[in-house]
Enzyme design. Structure first.
Site, mmCIF file in Angstrom:
data_model
loop_
_atom_site.group_PDB
_atom_site.id
_atom_site.type_symbol
_atom_site.label_atom_id
_atom_site.label_comp_id
_atom_site.label_asym_id
_atom_site.label_seq_id
_atom_site.Cartn_x
_atom_site.Cartn_y
_atom_site.Cartn_z
ATOM 1 N N SER A 62 -68.458 83.609 -10.994
ATOM 2 C CA SER A 62 -69.564 83.386 -11.790
ATOM 3 C C SER A 62 -69.696 84.687 -12.803
ATOM 4 O O SER A 62 -70.269 84.528 -13.600
ATOM 5 C CB SER A 62 -70.834 83.268 -10.905
ATOM 6 O OG SER A 62 -71.082 84.562 -10.028
ATOM 7 N N GLY A 76 -62.699 80.599 -10.882
ATOM 8 C CA GLY A 76 -63.813 80.414 -9.748
ATOM 9 C C GLY A 76 -64.521 81.762 -9.634
ATOM 10 O O GLY A 76 -64.867 81.753 -8.417
ATOM 11 N N CYS A 126 -66.952 100.272 18.521
ATOM 12 C CA CYS A 126 -65.786 101.149 18.205
ATOM 13 C C CYS A 126 -64.979 101.702 19.451
ATOM 14 O O CYS A 126 -65.682 102.504 20.195
ATOM 15 C CB CYS A 126 -66.107 101.877 17.265
ATOM 16 S SG CYS A 126 -64.724 103.313 16.934
ATOM 17 N N HIS A 173 -63.419 93.507 -2.430
ATOM 18 C CA HIS A 173 -64.659 93.409 -1.687
ATOM 19 C C HIS A 173 -64.140 93.440 -0.189
ATOM 20 O O HIS A 173 -64.941 92.987 0.783
ATOM 21 C CB HIS A 173 -65.450 92.045 -1.937
ATOM 22 C CG HIS A 173 -66.110 92.102 -3.429
ATOM 23 N ND1 HIS A 173 -66.741 91.032 -3.968
ATOM 24 C CD2 HIS A 173 -66.293 93.563 -4.225
ATOM 25 C CE1 HIS A 173 -67.167 91.374 -5.166
ATOM 26 N NE2 HIS A 173 -66.792 92.730 -5.280
HETATM 27 N N1 APR Z 1 -62.931 75.459 -8.901
HETATM 28 C C1 APR Z 1 -63.301 76.388 -9.932
HETATM 29 N N2 APR Z 1 -64.331 76.997 -9.804
HETATM 30 C C2 APR Z 1 -65.271 76.757 -9.008
HETATM 31 C C3 APR Z 1 -65.069 75.433 -8.146
HETATM 32 C C4 APR Z 1 -63.860 74.818 -8.065
HETATM 33 N N3 APR Z 1 -63.717 73.965 -7.235
HETATM 34 N N4 APR Z 1 -66.312 75.335 -7.283
HETATM 35 C C5 APR Z 1 -67.189 76.187 -7.764
HETATM 36 N N5 APR Z 1 -66.505 76.896 -8.773
HETATM 37 C C6 APR Z 1 -67.257 78.084 -9.598
HETATM 38 C C7 APR Z 1 -68.709 78.132 -9.618
HETATM 39 O O1 APR Z 1 -69.158 77.262 -10.630
HETATM 40 C C8 APR Z 1 -68.931 79.689 -9.920
HETATM 41 O O2 APR Z 1 -68.917 79.849 -11.130
HETATM 42 O O3 APR Z 1 -66.935 79.504 -8.818
HETATM 43 C C9 APR Z 1 -67.696 80.450 -8.959
HETATM 44 C C10 APR Z 1 -68.535 80.766 -7.770
HETATM 45 O O4 APR Z 1 -69.392 82.047 -8.120
HETATM 46 P P1 APR Z 1 -70.075 82.724 -7.081
HETATM 47 O O5 APR Z 1 -70.347 81.932 -5.677
HETATM 48 O O6 APR Z 1 -71.216 83.917 -7.498
HETATM 49 O O7 APR Z 1 -68.719 83.589 -6.331
HETATM 50 P P2 APR Z 1 -68.015 84.935 -6.900
HETATM 51 O O8 APR Z 1 -68.231 85.002 -8.432
HETATM 52 O O9 APR Z 1 -66.875 85.125 -6.176
HETATM 53 O O10 APR Z 1 -69.115 86.104 -6.413
HETATM 54 C C11 APR Z 1 -68.703 87.535 -6.393
HETATM 55 O O11 APR Z 1 -70.881 88.084 -5.235
HETATM 56 O O12 APR Z 1 -71.975 87.644 -3.181
HETATM 57 C C12 APR Z 1 -70.927 88.469 -3.923
HETATM 58 O O13 APR Z 1 -69.464 89.448 -2.607
HETATM 59 C C13 APR Z 1 -69.544 88.230 -2.951
HETATM 60 O O14 APR Z 1 -67.447 88.297 -3.832
HETATM 61 C C14 APR Z 1 -68.794 87.763 -4.278
HETATM 62 C C15 APR Z 1 -69.140 88.116 -5.329
#
Ligand code: APR
Length: 251
Positions: A194, A192, A152, A122
């Site tokens: 979702s 970590g 720019c 990303h």
């Molecule tokens: N250790 C492990 N997992 C954790 C912790 C922790 N300390 N704290 C939170 N989490 C988990 C949450 O339970 C969740 O499942 O991390 C996950 C974060 O999920 P999101 O916030 O959805 O982040 P991500 O999966 O990286 O999102 C993907 O969505 O908005 C876009 O571009 C953005 O790259 C991002 C993409």
């Protein structure tokens, strides 16, 4: 978390022919960087509207507002340090156990922790690019721009963060490399995330569909959990050092 899943995960990693890590915002949570979803009231999308801040239309409509949000995140990230979760992944790479980290994060903490082969699906909050499609200007930055929105130097249009916004394609080189690595991997350590956002979330599925092993580290179940072979429930900063220790004993 009982030792059984940890030992199972450590055995899978120690015996893997080609293992990679796949990370999301959760690995940076213990560095003080809010995640986007879940984990309570602090998640970004519970406080901000992505369509107002993380889309090309939002930037077109109000570049200053979008830059204010990114400057806020840059200042948060600048103060943040890699946590033991990032450091454990860097050590697993140094041991040759994982070959790369494919990340959805834009914070650069994997690189600061010492990970060498990092694929940023990303983009990076520490890179800017010109918003004019006809202009190829790109630059790395180490601090937020003084004036926002920055202009720019090549064509005078506004510069934007070199990150992937909703509705935008992933950088071709990063996506291509991530898919190539996934196709030759027999094990993936998912930390970590979702698993809510595609196409990034296809990466662990490629390993699964190839008959490989999916290991997941998360504080709660996610969209990945239903097909994970091992689910290590816990914080990345606590689980990954234990996993590193268990793997090291098997090498
Ligand atoms: N250790 C492990 N997992 C954790 C912790 C922790 N300390 N704290 C939170 N989490 C988990 C949450 O339970 C969740 O499942 O991390 C996950 C974060 O999920 P999101 O916030 O959805 O982040 P991500 O999966 O990286 O999102 C993907 O969505 O908005 C876009 O571009 C953005 O790259 C991002 C993409």
């Amino acid at each position: 978390m009982s030792d059984a899943p940890l030992i199972k995960a450590a055995r899978a990693l120690a015996s893997a022919k080609h293992a990679i890590a796949f990370t999301g915002a959760g690995i940076s949570a213990e560095s003080g960087i809010p995640t986007f979803r879940g984990s309570g009231k602090d998640s970004l999308w519970s406080k901000f509207k992505p369509e107002e801040l993380a889309t090309p239309e939002a930037f077109e409509r109000n570049p200053k507002r979008v830059w204010e949000w990114y400057v806020w995140r840059m200042n948060l990230i600048r103060k943040a340090k890699p946590n033991p979760g990032h450091e454990a992944l860097a050590k697993l790479e140094a041991l040759g156990v994982i070959k790369a980290v494919v990340t959805q994060n834009v914070d650069g903490l994997h690189q600061r922790a010492g990970s060498r082969h990092v694929i940023e699906l990303h983009g990076s909050i520490w890179r800017v690019k010109c918003s004019n499609p006809a202009c190829t200007f790109k630059a790395s930055i180490s601090e937020p721009p003084k004036e926002i929105p920055p202009k720019c130097p090549a064509c005078g249009h506004y510069l934007r963060p070199d990150v992937v916004w909703f509705g935008e394609p992933l950088p071709q080189d990063a996506w291509g490399e991530a898919v190539r690595l996934a196709e030759v991997s027999d094990t993936i350590l998912v930390v970590g995330t979702s698993g809510a956002v595609y196409p990034a979330a296809y990466i662990p599925l490629i390993i699964k569909e190839g008959g490989g092993t999916v290991i997941e580290v998360n504080v709660v179940e996610s969209s990945i959990t239903p097909y994970a072979d091992v689910f290590l429930k816990g914080k990345a900063g606590e689980v990954l050092p234990k996993l590193l220790e268990a793997v090291t004993k098997l090498l």
